[in-house]
Each structure stands twice: as C-alpha cells, then as structure tokens.
Scaffold this motif. Sequence first.
Motif, mmCIF file in Angstrom:
data_model
loop_
_atom_site.group_PDB
_atom_site.id
_atom_site.type_symbol
_atom_site.label_atom_id
_atom_site.label_comp_id
_atom_site.label_asym_id
_atom_site.label_seq_id
_atom_site.Cartn_x
_atom_site.Cartn_y
_atom_site.Cartn_z
ATOM 1 N N ILE A 117 2.374 9.871 -5.156
ATOM 2 C CA ILE A 117 2.919 11.170 -4.761
ATOM 3 C C ILE A 117 4.067 11.578 -5.688
ATOM 4 O O ILE A 117 4.227 12.753 -6.018
ATOM 5 C CB ILE A 117 3.322 11.187 -3.274
ATOM 6 C CG1 ILE A 117 3.239 12.612 -2.727
ATOM 7 C CG2 ILE A 117 4.685 10.586 -3.028
ATOM 8 C CD1 ILE A 117 3.260 12.713 -1.220
ATOM 9 N N GLU A 118 4.845 10.606 -6.164
ATOM 10 C CA GLU A 118 5.911 10.925 -7.121
ATOM 11 C C GLU A 118 5.327 11.381 -8.452
ATOM 12 O O GLU A 118 5.856 12.300 -9.081
ATOM 13 C CB GLU A 118 6.845 9.730 -7.295
ATOM 14 C CG GLU A 118 7.751 9.519 -6.093
ATOM 15 C CD GLU A 118 8.646 8.302 -6.198
ATOM 16 O OE1 GLU A 118 8.322 7.377 -6.994
ATOM 17 O OE2 GLU A 118 9.663 8.254 -5.473
ATOM 18 N N LEU A 134 0.597 8.024 8.848
ATOM 19 C CA LEU A 134 0.380 7.151 9.999
ATOM 20 C C LEU A 134 1.345 5.970 10.056
ATOM 21 O O LEU A 134 1.741 5.546 11.137
ATOM 22 C CB LEU A 134 -1.068 6.662 10.014
ATOM 23 C CG LEU A 134 -2.109 7.764 10.205
ATOM 24 C CD1 LEU A 134 -3.518 7.190 10.146
ATOM 25 C CD2 LEU A 134 -1.893 8.493 11.523
ATOM 26 N N ALA A 135 1.734 5.451 8.900
ATOM 27 C CA ALA A 135 2.640 4.301 8.895
ATOM 28 C C ALA A 135 3.980 4.637 9.539
ATOM 29 O O ALA A 135 4.568 3.819 10.245
ATOM 30 C CB ALA A 135 2.855 3.799 7.472
ATOM 31 N N VAL A 190 0.841 -1.201 0.000
ATOM 32 C CA VAL A 190 0.000 0.000 0.000
ATOM 33 C C VAL A 190 0.877 1.253 0.000
ATOM 34 O O VAL A 190 0.624 2.209 -0.739
ATOM 35 C CB VAL A 190 -0.976 -0.014 1.194
ATOM 36 C CG1 VAL A 190 -1.747 1.296 1.277
ATOM 37 C CG2 VAL A 190 -1.940 -1.183 1.084
ATOM 38 N N LEU A 191 1.924 1.258 0.823
ATOM 39 C CA LEU A 191 2.824 2.417 0.866
ATOM 40 C C LEU A 191 3.488 2.645 -0.491
ATOM 41 O O LEU A 191 3.620 3.785 -0.938
ATOM 42 C CB LEU A 191 3.875 2.234 1.958
ATOM 43 C CG LEU A 191 3.364 2.318 3.391
ATOM 44 C CD1 LEU A 191 4.483 1.968 4.372
ATOM 45 C CD2 LEU A 191 2.800 3.699 3.703
ATOM 46 N N SER A 192 3.914 1.564 -1.148
ATOM 47 C CA SER A 192 4.533 1.706 -2.476
ATOM 48 C C SER A 192 3.564 2.311 -3.469
ATOM 49 O O SER A 192 3.953 3.123 -4.325
ATOM 50 C CB SER A 192 5.018 0.340 -2.976
ATOM 51 O OG SER A 192 6.122 -0.095 -2.222
ATOM 52 N N ARG A 193 2.301 1.931 -3.355
ATOM 53 C CA ARG A 193 1.266 2.524 -4.206
ATOM 54 C C ARG A 193 1.195 4.034 -3.966
ATOM 55 O O ARG A 193 1.130 4.821 -4.909
ATOM 56 C CB ARG A 193 -0.067 1.859 -3.874
ATOM 57 C CG ARG A 193 -1.247 2.362 -4.643
ATOM 58 C CD ARG A 193 -2.493 1.539 -4.222
ATOM 59 N NE ARG A 193 -3.631 1.875 -5.039
ATOM 60 C CZ ARG A 193 -4.518 2.797 -4.718
ATOM 61 N NH1 ARG A 193 -4.407 3.476 -3.589
ATOM 62 N NH2 ARG A 193 -5.530 3.057 -5.519
ATOM 63 N N LYS A 248 10.727 -1.935 9.121
ATOM 64 C CA LYS A 248 10.230 -2.912 8.149
ATOM 65 C C LYS A 248 9.800 -2.277 6.834
ATOM 66 O O LYS A 248 9.127 -2.910 6.026
ATOM 67 C CB LYS A 248 9.049 -3.679 8.752
ATOM 68 C CG LYS A 248 9.387 -4.420 10.026
ATOM 69 C CD LYS A 248 8.142 -4.979 10.677
ATOM 70 C CE LYS A 248 8.476 -5.517 12.060
ATOM 71 N NZ LYS A 248 7.260 -5.760 12.847
ATOM 72 N N PHE A 249 10.162 -1.025 6.617
ATOM 73 C CA PHE A 249 9.719 -0.334 5.418
ATOM 74 C C PHE A 249 10.553 -0.716 4.205
ATOM 75 O O PHE A 249 11.754 -0.940 4.306
ATOM 76 C CB PHE A 249 9.810 1.188 5.601
ATOM 77 C CG PHE A 249 8.849 1.723 6.621
ATOM 78 C CD1 PHE A 249 7.488 1.693 6.389
ATOM 79 C CD2 PHE A 249 9.309 2.253 7.808
ATOM 80 C CE1 PHE A 249 6.596 2.188 7.325
ATOM 81 C CE2 PHE A 249 8.434 2.757 8.749
ATOM 82 C CZ PHE A 249 7.073 2.722 8.509
ATOM 83 N N ARG A 250 9.915 -0.726 3.040
ATOM 84 C CA ARG A 250 10.627 -0.919 1.776
ATOM 85 C C ARG A 250 11.447 0.330 1.472
ATOM 86 O O ARG A 250 11.150 1.427 1.931
ATOM 87 C CB ARG A 250 9.631 -1.139 0.635
ATOM 88 C CG ARG A 250 9.074 -2.518 0.553
ATOM 89 C CD ARG A 250 8.257 -2.649 -0.726
ATOM 90 N NE ARG A 250 7.463 -3.860 -0.698
ATOM 91 C CZ ARG A 250 6.409 -4.064 -1.468
ATOM 92 N NH1 ARG A 250 6.017 -3.148 -2.324
ATOM 93 N NH2 ARG A 250 5.746 -5.184 -1.388
ATOM 94 N N GLN A 251 12.415 0.142 0.616
ATOM 95 C CA GLN A 251 13.331 1.225 0.280
ATOM 96 C C GLN A 251 12.644 2.391 -0.417
ATOM 97 O O GLN A 251 13.013 3.550 -0.200
ATOM 98 C CB GLN A 251 14.458 0.691 -0.604
ATOM 99 C CG GLN A 251 15.540 1.708 -0.871
ATOM 100 C CD GLN A 251 16.682 1.122 -1.670
ATOM 101 O OE1 GLN A 251 16.676 -0.027 -2.067
ATOM 102 N NE2 GLN A 251 17.679 1.949 -1.923
ATOM 103 N N ASP A 252 11.612 2.144 -1.216
ATOM 104 C CA ASP A 252 10.982 3.255 -1.934
ATOM 105 C C ASP A 252 10.339 4.246 -0.973
ATOM 106 O O ASP A 252 10.437 5.455 -1.156
ATOM 107 C CB ASP A 252 9.983 2.768 -2.987
ATOM 108 C CG ASP A 252 8.859 1.904 -2.427
ATOM 109 O OD1 ASP A 252 8.942 1.441 -1.263
ATOM 110 O OD2 ASP A 252 7.885 1.657 -3.163
ATOM 111 N N TYR A 253 9.723 3.726 0.096
ATOM 112 C CA TYR A 253 9.096 4.609 1.083
ATOM 113 C C TYR A 253 10.158 5.374 1.878
ATOM 114 O O TYR A 253 10.060 6.589 2.039
ATOM 115 C CB TYR A 253 8.209 3.793 2.021
ATOM 116 C CG TYR A 253 7.667 4.595 3.179
ATOM 117 C CD1 TYR A 253 6.634 5.499 2.991
ATOM 118 C CD2 TYR A 253 8.207 4.467 4.451
ATOM 119 C CE1 TYR A 253 6.143 6.255 4.042
ATOM 120 C CE2 TYR A 253 7.719 5.213 5.511
ATOM 121 C CZ TYR A 253 6.693 6.110 5.305
ATOM 122 O OH TYR A 253 6.221 6.854 6.352
#
Length: 197
Positions: A63-64, A101-102, A55-58, A111-116
């Motif tokens: 936003i990009e 919020l995340a 969801v965050l990657s989406r 635990k976040f992916r690199q893109d976020y």
Amino acid sequence: MPESTYERLTDAADQAFLKNGAIPIAFGDVSEAAGVSRALVYSHFSSPEELVNAVLSRHVKLIEARADKHPPPPEVFQQDLKQTLDIYFDHLCDNGPILHLASQDAFMAGKFRQDYTRLRNGTLARLSRKARHELKVSPSVAQSLVLLSAGVAEEAARLARANAFTHDTARQTMSRIVDLMLDGLKLESGASPAPAA
C-alpha cells in the motif's frame, strides 16, 4: 532475484488467509499452500501472531508503494480523504481484506508490529486533524467520519471482489457516499457543501 523462503511462506500465508478468511492463519494451511513441511513454517515464524504480522507487513509495503505513485496528500481534507480511500480501495480489491479484518480481530489486539500501526494510526490522525480543522467538528466526530469512510471503501471493495459491482461502479458508489456524508456534515457545521459532481 529468487524469492526467499520467508517471502514464499509469507505469500503462502496471505493466500491461506484469502482462501479461509480467518485469523489466526493456520500453520498447516501455510505449509499446504507453500508445499512445504509444517516444521519449515515453524522455523520461520515462532507464533501465529508473528505470521499474521509478516502478512500485514507485506500489505503495508504494497500500500505504501501504491501511495508513492500518487502526489503527496492534498491539503484540502476532502481531496486527501478521497485520494487515500482510492488507494485503500484499490489495494483491497487487488490484495484482499486482511488490512481491514486484522484490525477488528481480537486475536491480534495489542500484538501488531510498528509498521502496521504507524500506517493505520498515522493515516487516521492526519485525516482526522484535517477534518477537525476544516469541518469544525469535535475530535471524536472527525475520527468517526474517517473510520466510517474507510468502512465504505471496505464494503465497496468487498462488493467488487465478489463481482456484485464492477470495479468502476464500486469506486463511484464509494465516492458518492463519502461526498454525501461530507455534505451532510458541512451543512451541520455551516460550511459550504461540495458542488455536485
């Protein structure tokens, strides 16, 4: 092109988050929102963290794409900050608060992916560097200023989404508050405050 199952489930997870406002996002809520079995959700996402990161990657892509429609970040800190806040505010108003919020939820810590993390940390570093240089403040004050400004955008978007303010009123209020904060810091550092709008 038809939407892939992965994209459909990610969209359903986003909708489940908007409905419940909670992290982690429950797999049962995703299956219900998508109208599919839990087994299908589990076959695409091995863990709740992976689901939140999808969801965050989406949101990072959204936003990009929004930022790509604007000119490159201005060199002047205040202009860069306000352009960045406008993009962030519009995204939060249109898509909900998961990006905000995340980052505050202990469940996702580390635990976040690199893109976020690239988007969040890169934006924070760019704006903090400009604030330090132009306002002649310490790194911690510069970073606090940027984070506080982001908090103003988050609260303005929350009020707009709740229909407490119109979108335009929330945006104008955000802009005025950020100007007041910056003028206060400029007076402290001896720089000239911005002209009154």
